[in-house]
Write a protein that holds these residues in place. Structure first.
Motif, mmCIF file in Angstrom:
data_model
loop_
_atom_site.group_PDB
_atom_site.id
_atom_site.type_symbol
_atom_site.label_atom_id
_atom_site.label_comp_id
_atom_site.label_asym_id
_atom_site.label_seq_id
_atom_site.Cartn_x
_atom_site.Cartn_y
_atom_site.Cartn_z
ATOM 1 N N THR A 212 0.841 -1.192 0.000
ATOM 2 C CA THR A 212 0.000 0.000 0.000
ATOM 3 C C THR A 212 0.877 1.243 0.000
ATOM 4 N N THR A 213 0.242 2.385 -0.132
ATOM 5 C CA THR A 213 0.971 3.646 -0.089
ATOM 6 C C THR A 213 0.547 4.512 1.088
ATOM 7 N N GLY A 214 -0.420 4.067 1.848
ATOM 8 C CA GLY A 214 -0.936 4.875 2.953
ATOM 9 C C GLY A 214 -0.437 4.409 4.303
ATOM 10 N N PRO A 215 -1.010 4.965 5.359
ATOM 11 C CA PRO A 215 -0.646 4.567 6.709
ATOM 12 C C PRO A 215 -1.184 3.170 7.017
ATOM 13 N N ALA A 216 -0.849 2.680 8.190
ATOM 14 C CA ALA A 216 -1.306 1.361 8.625
ATOM 15 C C ALA A 216 -1.532 1.412 10.139
ATOM 16 N N ALA A 217 -2.025 0.314 10.677
ATOM 17 C CA ALA A 217 -2.220 0.226 12.120
ATOM 18 C C ALA A 217 -2.007 -1.212 12.566
ATOM 19 N N LEU A 218 -1.461 -1.356 13.758
ATOM 20 C CA LEU A 218 -1.308 -2.655 14.415
ATOM 21 C C LEU A 218 -2.313 -2.690 15.546
ATOM 22 N N LYS A 219 -3.110 -3.747 15.587
ATOM 23 C CA LYS A 219 -4.102 -3.886 16.647
ATOM 24 C C LYS A 219 -3.813 -5.177 17.404
ATOM 25 N N LEU A 220 -3.789 -5.083 18.721
ATOM 26 C CA LEU A 220 -3.549 -6.227 19.599
ATOM 27 C C LEU A 220 -4.741 -6.363 20.527
ATOM 28 N N ARG A 221 -5.251 -7.590 20.675
ATOM 29 C CA ARG A 221 -6.434 -7.782 21.514
ATOM 30 C C ARG A 221 -6.374 -9.111 22.249
ATOM 31 N N GLN A 222 -6.584 -9.063 23.534
ATOM 32 C CA GLN A 222 -6.722 -10.261 24.360
ATOM 33 C C GLN A 222 -8.185 -10.357 24.740
ATOM 34 N N SER A 223 -8.810 -11.465 24.415
ATOM 35 C CA SER A 223 -10.205 -11.691 24.761
ATOM 36 C C SER A 223 -10.354 -13.145 25.160
ATOM 37 N N GLY A 224 -10.574 -13.367 26.442
ATOM 38 C CA GLY A 224 -10.662 -14.739 26.933
ATOM 39 C C GLY A 224 -9.366 -15.475 26.679
ATOM 40 N N PRO A 225 -9.440 -16.690 26.123
ATOM 41 C CA PRO A 225 -8.218 -17.473 25.918
ATOM 42 C C PRO A 225 -7.469 -17.169 24.624
ATOM 43 N N SER A 226 -7.981 -16.257 23.814
ATOM 44 C CA SER A 226 -7.311 -15.997 22.537
ATOM 45 C C SER A 226 -6.670 -14.621 22.512
ATOM 46 N N PHE A 227 -5.571 -14.543 21.777
ATOM 47 C CA PHE A 227 -4.848 -13.289 21.558
ATOM 48 C C PHE A 227 -4.855 -13.030 20.063
ATOM 49 N N ARG A 228 -5.295 -11.852 19.675
ATOM 50 C CA ARG A 228 -5.397 -11.511 18.255
ATOM 51 C C ARG A 228 -4.412 -10.401 17.903
ATOM 52 N N VAL A 229 -3.717 -10.599 16.783
ATOM 53 C CA VAL A 229 -2.832 -9.608 16.185
ATOM 54 C C VAL A 229 -3.449 -9.255 14.839
ATOM 55 N N GLY A 230 -3.568 -7.973 14.553
ATOM 56 C CA GLY A 230 -4.132 -7.572 13.277
ATOM 57 C C GLY A 230 -3.441 -6.355 12.718
ATOM 58 N N ALA A 231 -3.545 -6.202 11.409
ATOM 59 C CA ALA A 231 -2.982 -5.035 10.741
ATOM 60 C C ALA A 231 -4.019 -4.477 9.778
ATOM 61 N N TRP A 232 -4.232 -3.179 9.877
ATOM 62 C CA TRP A 232 -5.089 -2.462 8.951
ATOM 63 C C TRP A 232 -4.202 -1.742 7.947
ATOM 64 N N ASP A 233 -4.666 -1.708 6.684
ATOM 65 C CA ASP A 233 -3.984 -0.895 5.678
ATOM 66 C C ASP A 233 -5.028 -0.253 4.775
ATOM 67 N N THR A 234 -4.587 0.586 3.860
ATOM 68 C CA THR A 234 -5.498 1.385 3.046
ATOM 69 C C THR A 234 -5.933 0.736 1.739
ATOM 70 N N ASP A 235 -5.507 -0.474 1.469
ATOM 71 C CA ASP A 235 -5.851 -1.154 0.224
ATOM 72 C C ASP A 235 -6.877 -2.248 0.494
ATOM 73 N N PRO A 236 -8.070 -2.192 -0.115
ATOM 74 C CA PRO A 236 -9.084 -3.213 0.129
ATOM 75 C C PRO A 236 -8.852 -4.532 -0.608
#
Length: 134
Positions: free
Chosen positions: A56-80
């Motif tokens: 992509t050419t735009g910004p991005a984001a890293l999202k971290l989430r703990q919910s119950g027994p699972s841990f989620r790592v995610g990345a947002w970007d500007t390209d669908p």
């Protein structure tokens, strides 16, 4: 008492931001006393963020989430555009093309969805208490 939490780190389109994301992730998991998740989560976050910045050419984001027994790592970007797993490569010597192969190998689950129509995509993966066997 549940110990659920979520953090989002917005980053500019700068390859140095991947290292900042890894350090932030390490600090968060250390603070929440989840040291066993640090190495696999750093690997997966690095791959997701690198893909977000490489394709992509735009910004991005890293999202971290703990919910119950699972841990989620995610990345947002500007390209669908949907993420794709390319043909297998020799991951021992490859310098690119291994990101989603690693996510698929180490994550308990992963997926993606578009954000607000065509404003980008969010690619996520989850780690449980144990990694997938080889």
């Amino acid at each position: 008492m549940r110990n659920d939490w979520e953090y989002t780190l917005y980053i500019p389109h700068d390859p140095r931001a991947v290292a900042i994301g890894r350090r932030t992730l390490r600090d968060i998991l250390t603070t929440h006393t989840l040291p066993a998740l640090i190495e696999p989560a750093e690997l997966l976050a690095s791959e997701l963020l690198t893909n977000a910045l490489r394709h992509t050419t735009g910004p991005a984001a890293l999202k971290l989430r703990q919910s119950g027994p699972s841990f989620r790592v995610g990345a947002w970007d500007t390209d669908p555009t949907p993420p794709t797993i390319t043909a297998p490569t020799d991951t021992a010597t490859a310098t690119s093309g291994r990101g989603l192969h690693l996510v698929n190998a180490y994550a308990a689950d992963w997926g993606w969805f578009t954000v607000n129509g065509n404003l980008g995509k969010y690619v996520w993966c989850e780690l449980g208490t144990e990694l997938k066997p080889d």
